[in-house]
Write an enzyme that holds these catalytic residues in place. Structure first.
Site, PDB file in Angstrom:
ATOM      1  N   PRO A  84      63.035 -14.007  31.480  1.00  0.00           N
ATOM      2  CA  PRO A  84      63.362 -13.476  30.146  1.00  0.00           C
ATOM      3  C   PRO A  84      62.961 -12.012  29.986  1.00  0.00           C
ATOM      4  CG  PRO A  84      61.569 -15.085  30.041  1.00  0.00           C
ATOM      5  CD  PRO A  84      62.130 -15.153  31.416  1.00  0.00           C
ATOM      6  N   TYR A  85      61.915 -11.620  30.683  1.00  0.00           N
ATOM      7  CA  TYR A  85      61.481 -10.218  30.595  1.00  0.00           C
ATOM      8  C   TYR A  85      62.604  -9.304  31.067  1.00  0.00           C
ATOM      9  CZ  TYR A  85      59.147  -5.910  32.140  1.00  0.00           C
ATOM     10  OH  TYR A  85      58.808  -4.599  32.352  1.00  0.00           O
ATOM     11  N   ALA A  86      63.166  -9.633  32.247  1.00  0.00           N
ATOM     12  CA  ALA A  86      64.231  -8.793  32.802  1.00  0.00           C
ATOM     13  C   ALA A  86      65.433  -8.757  31.863  1.00  0.00           C
ATOM     14  CB  ALA A  86      64.633  -9.312  34.181  1.00  0.00           C
ATOM     15  N   SER A  89      65.509  -9.156  28.644  1.00  0.00           N
ATOM     16  CA  SER A  89      65.238  -8.371  27.434  1.00  0.00           C
ATOM     17  C   SER A  89      65.267  -6.881  27.747  1.00  0.00           C
ATOM     18  CB  SER A  89      63.887  -8.774  26.834  1.00  0.00           C
ATOM     19  OG  SER A  89      62.830  -8.380  27.687  1.00  0.00           O
TER      20      SER A  89
END
Lengths: 450, 538
Positions: free
Chosen positions: A126-128, A130
């Site tokens: 999810p970090y990537a 976002s």
């Protein structure tokens, strides 16, 4: 002179950037959540003003942003967090900041992204995802911008190296997947110099620049280098199939996120190449980049943080005598750790570190780990720490009486107590043996492997 | 011995030689390294008063850097010495040694190793002295003289056949509850214990005052013995040194380490060479008569080094001896769950003899009822988790005791000290090698089995796993390298301590013991040094 607004100024890159800009004589307004938590020397940097605020609440920083002509946007949620949190901070936070910047008439927006936005498979990351959205928002904002995508950032206390260092320090080096993914780590000092250079030369022409170090290595090689920089010998590599591990991690993540050592997304580093595309900017650098080994050598050896020491002291005290032994004993305990403890921790065998980590969770866990040590690891780090706590308890004015009196006032009562504590001891040992014996065996065998 | 007497060393032998010499109207120069301890903090406080009221009790008990905390896995034998006694073992730059199967301790303190002793004053019997060129009768007046000087308590009880009752004894301190209980249990089974186990229990002979002596008060039971008696009721040789220094005929030069002596053209010792411990300056002192009382190992080194420098010959001194000690912790079933009394005398209050068929088989033991020793070194040896161990310890505290068993030793040719001559980049060292007597293990095992039986009859349990056989060297009763003999060659001394092959050299310390009975030897060191002084000055 341009006033520079920096978000994420309390972070790993942020505080170094603020220092570097301050040292160059730039004037900086730095946005942090809690200025009081910053080190005093940082807070007192000349030319740097810290402002308390929240990225998602423009009212908290609009005024401070008002006089600024340049923004360096470092703030992000990076590690263990739920997808919604990544999305909110990294994408919506960027949008909110850009809106405010536009209103303030900012003429240059330096957005710090990540090489992970180029990963093909971002399902569990999810970090990537976002950060991809954040880049899109920056490009569409109309504010003059530059996007940089650092690769793995290494340096003293670097979070990525600390995370990988935990793996690299194990007696058996676990490599997820074939270990052939290529990485190009860059030293934090080079990242800071690059950011400062972009701001100083007003390079805001809509470029997207990958920031990579001087050497491309496989992830397996990086783990080996981290291990060797930490002063450890060669270790046997254990290849772990990546797919099932990621799937399993992804499955339990929603439940166990706070206690997990790494997330499924972070495993993407093992699967995807994370190297920097050549760029005009990279070609225009006039200085040599810090070499990988040199950057890793600056990474501090694993040590226990002050907070950890304070917490474990309290837990160990409650385990031994039912209460926190108090501040004056703690001061001695901390001083001992500063003088010896960290070195002992760095050189302790993995099983001993695991035992300490388990013991400091709760007094009951301490009892189980100690009952195990009493039979099988008598001179281990945990026993040394516990005996030291006992020594401090018996010599401190606040606590010495706790070890003075018999627990029971009658002979029969005392015998009963002795029998009861024998029974508790047996239970604690059995509980410990079930979990710890297999762990001990695995770590012990691994240690003997060539 | 008519001229300037130079005594090397301020341990029990040195100060009592000097004291007797002064009493006989002679002048004495004492050369010493002489590390001194700090003044006692809060001298009126008892043990728990220190814990409750010192600004930083942790620093007092464990040291500023916690270096006196005993942690599992720390290397080396545990002596239990607190930070306040660190000076007793501080080096002086000259104690380099090489040892094989022997772990020696050195002291360069004022008063020597006995600054950290536990006060046992056990005279040798005729049997103990069988290898000596004299018997108990010749020592008895010196035991009495020393007892009157330092204050020794003791009683004429069942131990009398094994520890002769000499003059000058003070009545014993009132025993603590635990000692009283054990004496009661012994009295109930006395006949059986005497006949079946040949076990005899009685009051300790201890260098602690039960009534005032000179300006020293009687023991006021502060419970601080282990950390250094603040009232001087407990004797250490530095107290005699302090008295000596009030005397005009006594001169004390400290801060110098004596290296070797030199000779005049006629072959007489005429000077000693010393090194200042601060700065390393060389110093020379003129000598009329030289008395070495630097402790067996340092005395041996001075002699060997001096001979080497004069003749180029590296000699060996055979017969190094030491008492093997075994520590046997126990607990008294009758006292489980009782409160303990921290305000009491902390060293042994009881002593015992386990008689063997020969003197060499005799075993002598001291019974300490553990009270104010630090807890953490003990609890970590209990084979349970620390919380369980601590809980058990609290319930057992008043019931705990420790037997310290001494075994005799004999002079054997293979146990020797010699010189390892140094060069430009390494100092000359004393090399010592020691092998225990064959069959020692069996002897210890037999004795411990008997002792466990005895403790069982006294209502005590001694967990087997907690018995600790200390390494050789740990008892610090080094003797035997230059023995007193009626006739003998170089490397021996005559019955009056005069070194053979030298005109004006006397040895006054443990080096002169021709054998080592199973007893604390310090009291005999003092008495013998006094005897040698008497004889040399007659």
């Amino acid at each position: 002179m341009a006033l520079i607004f920096v978000t994420g100024a309390a972070g790993y890159v942020g505080r170094r950037l603020v220092r570097a800009l301050g040292a160059r004589g730039s004037r900086v307004v730095a946005l942090v959540r809690d200025p009081a938590s910053l080190p005093a020397d940082l807070r007192s940097l000349p030319g740097v003003e810290f402002v308390a605020g929240d990225l998602l609440e423009p009212a908290s920083y609009e005024k401070a942003l008002g006089g600024c002509s340049r923004v360096v946007h470092l703030a992000a949620t990076t590690g263990k967090a739920r997808p919604a949190v990544h999305e909110r901070t990294n994408a919506e936070g960027t949008r909110t900041l850009l809106d405010a910047a536009r209103r303030a008439g900012v003429g240059g927006f330096l957005h710090v992204s990540t090489i992970a936005v180029k990963f093909r498979d971002q399902r569990h990351y999810p970090y990537a995802r976002s950060k991809v959205r954040a880049e899109e928002i920056v490009r569409a904002s109309g504010v003059p911008f530059t996007i940089v995508r650092p690769t793995i950032v290494v340096g003293p206390d670097s979070p990525v190296v600390a995370g990988l260092g935990k793996l690299a320090g194990l007696p058996l080096l676990p490599v997820f997947g074939p270990g052939t993914a290529r990485v190009q780590p860059i030293s934090v000092d080079d990242v800071v110099l690059d950011l400062a250079e972009i701001v100083a030369t007003d390079r805001f022409r809509g470029e997207t620049i990958d920031l990579g170090g001087p050497e491309v290595v496989t992830i397996e090689e990086l783990l080996r280098r981290i291990r060797s920089a930490a002063g450890k010998g060669r270790a046997r590599v254990m290849h772990v199939p990546l797919g099932p591990v990621r799937a399993a991690l992804a499955l339990v993540e929603p439940l166990l996120l706070p206690v997990m050592p790494l997330t499924a997304g972070q495993l993407a580093t093992f699967a995807e190449d994370g190297v920097a595309e050549p760029s005009d900017f990279a070609a225009s650098r006039k200085r040599p980049l810090v070499g990988l080994d040199a950057a890793l050598a600056g990474a501090k050896r694993e040590a226990e943080s002050d907070g950890t020491i304070r917490r474990e002291f309290s837990v160990f005290g409650r385990y031994l005598v039912g209460r926190d032994p108090g501040a004056s004993a703690l001061a001695h305990y901390e001083r001992w750790h500063a003088a010896h403890g960290n070195a002992e921790f760095a050189s302790a065998p993995p099983i001993d570190r695991v035992l300490v980590a388990i013991a400091r969770i709760h007094p009951i866990a301490t009892r189980i780990a100690d009952a195990y040590c009493a039979r099988l690891r008598r001179a281990s780090l945990l026993r040394r720490k516990l005996v030291l706590v006992l020594a401090l308890i018996e010599c401190s004015s606040e606590t010495y009486t706790l070890v003075e009196e018999p627990r029971s006032s009658s002979r029969a009562g005392a015998w009963a107590r002795l029998v009861a504590s024998g029974a508790i001891e047996g239970l604690a040992f059995v509980a410990g043996a079930i979990v710890l014996f297999p762990l001990h065996a695995v770590l012990g065998l691994a240690r003997r492997a060539p | 011995m008519k001229d300037r007497i130079v005594v090397v060393g301020s341990g029990p032998s040195g100060v009592h030689f000097a004291q007797t010499a002064i009493e006989r109207g002679r002048r004495v120069l004492m050369l010493d390294v002489g590390h001194a301890g700090a003044d006692h903090v809060a001298p009126a406080e008892d043990l728990n008063g220190l814990k409750a009221r010192l600004a930083d009790p942790v620093a007092y008990f464990l040291g500023d850097d916690l270096s006196s905390a005993v942690l599992p896995g720390n290397a080396g034998e545990y002596y239990g010495f607190p930070p306040g006694k660190e000076y007793v073992f501080r080096g002086a730059g000259g104690e380099e040694f090489k040892a094989s199967q022997f772990a020696p301790l050195f002291s360069f303190a004022r008063g020597g190793l006995a600054e950290a002793w536990t006060g046992g004053c056990y005279p040798f019997t005729d049997e103990d002295l069988a290898a000596f060129p004299f018997g108990y009768d010749e020592l008895a007046p010196h035991y009495e003289r020393v007892a009157r000087r330092i204050g020794v308590t003791g009683a004429a009880d069942d131990l009398a056949p094994y520890m002769p009752v000499h003059g000058g004894l003070m009545e014993p301190l009132e025993p603590d509850d635990h000692a009283m209980d054990l004496l009661g249990a012994y009295a109930r089974r006395r006949e059986r214990l005497n006949s079946r186990h040949r076990f005899f229990l009685g009051r300790s002979r201890s260098a602690v005052l039960s009534r005032p002596l000179g300006d020293r008060p009687a023991c006021d039971k502060l419970g601080r013995c282990l950390w250094g008696c603040p009232s001087d009721a407990f004797y250490t040789p530095s107290l005699t040194l302090r008295e000596l220094r009030k005397n005009d005929a006594f001169e004390y030069v400290s801060g110098v380490r004596v290296e070797h002596f030199g000779f005049d053209v006629a072959g007489r010792i005429d000077r000693v060479h010393a090194t200042s411990i601060t700065g390393g300056a060389r110093r020379e002192f003129d000598v009329g008569s030289l008395v070495l009382a630097a402790g067996t190992l340092c005395t041996s080194k001075i002699v060997l080094d001096s001979v080497y420098r004069a003749t180029g010959e590296v000699r060996e001194l055979a017969g190094l001896s030491d008492n093997r000690q075994v520590l046997v912790p126990f607990f008294n079933k009758r006292l489980v769950g009782r409160k303990y009394e921290p305000k009491s005398y902390q060293y042994h209050q009881l002593a015992f003899a386990l008689a063997g068929s020969t003197a060499a088989e005799h075993v002598h033991g001291l019974v300490t009822t553990l009270k104010t020793a630090l807890i953490h070194p003990i609890v970590q040896n209990i084979p349970t988790s620390l919380a369980a161990g601590l809980g058990a310890f609290r319930d057992l505290h008043a019931a705990l005791g420790l037997v310290n068993v001494n075994f005799s030793d004999s002079r054997r040719a293979e146990n020797r000290v010699t010189l390892e001559v140094g060069g430009r980049d390494r100092p000359t060292r004393l090399a010592m090698s020691y092998r225990p007597e064959p069959g020692e293990g069996d002897r210890i095992a037999r004795t411990l089995a008997t002792l466990r039986g005895v403790l069982g009859e006294l209502g005590c349990i001694a967990p087997k796993g907690m018995t600790h056989i200390r390494p050789m060297g740990a008892s610090v009763h080094y003797t035997g390298t230059m023995p007193m003999t009626s006739d003998g060659g170089p490397g021996t001394v005559d019955a009056q301590g005069r070194a053979r092959g030298f005109e004006n050299l006397w040895i006054a310390d443990g080096a002169t013991f021709p054998s080592l009975p199973a007893k604390n030897l310090t009291f005999t060191l003092m008495a013998n040094a006094s005897r040698i002084a008497d004889g040399a000055l007659r």
